[in-house]
Scaffold this motif. Structure first.
Motif, short mmCIF file in Angstrom:
data_model
loop_
_atom_site.label_atom_id
_atom_site.label_comp_id
_atom_site.label_asym_id
_atom_site.label_seq_id
_atom_site.Cartn_x
_atom_site.Cartn_y
_atom_site.Cartn_z
N GLU A 97 0.82 -1.20 0.00
CA GLU A 97 0.00 0.00 0.00
C GLU A 97 0.87 1.26 0.00
N SER A 98 1.93 1.27 0.79
CA SER A 98 2.78 2.47 0.86
C SER A 98 3.50 2.73 -0.46
N GLN A 99 3.77 1.67 -1.23
CA GLN A 99 4.50 1.85 -2.50
C GLN A 99 3.58 2.04 -3.70
N THR A 100 2.35 1.49 -3.63
CA THR A 100 1.49 1.51 -4.82
C THR A 100 0.20 2.30 -4.63
N GLY A 101 -0.21 2.51 -3.38
CA GLY A 101 -1.49 3.16 -3.12
C GLY A 101 -2.67 2.21 -3.11
#
Length: 104
Positions: free
Chosen positions: A58-62
């Motif tokens: 989630e932190s890298q791709t949203g």
């Protein structure tokens, strides 16, 4: 295959626990789509749970944790599953997980 989720040993940790942590090691997870497109790579501790990997994704791709379904060899991996259970071979340093996105 036990240990704290997402926490690395600190100076207050007893020697036995720190040694177990080192033996577990790190694993580089390549998160791909069904069509084998690389979404991101996560460097994870093998004591992490699948949900910890999802937070990294989630932190890298949203893509939110709720939207993610992670698979290894065609089987969905439960959020509570520890990586050391999913990837028991201690020599594995690079592994792949497939992300299938749930509809919003």
């Amino acid at each position: 295959c036990e240990g704290p989720s997402r926490q690395l040993p600190r100076s207050g940790v007893d020697q036995h626990q720190a040694q177990e942590h080192r033996q577990m090691g790190l694993v580089k997870i390549q998160v791909t789509t069904k069509t084998n497109k690389l979404l991101c790579a996560i460097l994870a501790d093998k004591v992490w749970r699948t949900v910890d990997v999802k937070e990294g994704v989630e932190s890298q791709t949203g893509i939110t944790v709720v939207e993610q379904r992670l698979y290894v060899d065609g089987a969905e991996i439960a959020n509570k599953e520890r990586l050391c259970s999913v990837f028991p071979d201690n020599d594995q340093e690079n592994v792949q997980m497939t992300l299938i996105r749930r509809p919003r």
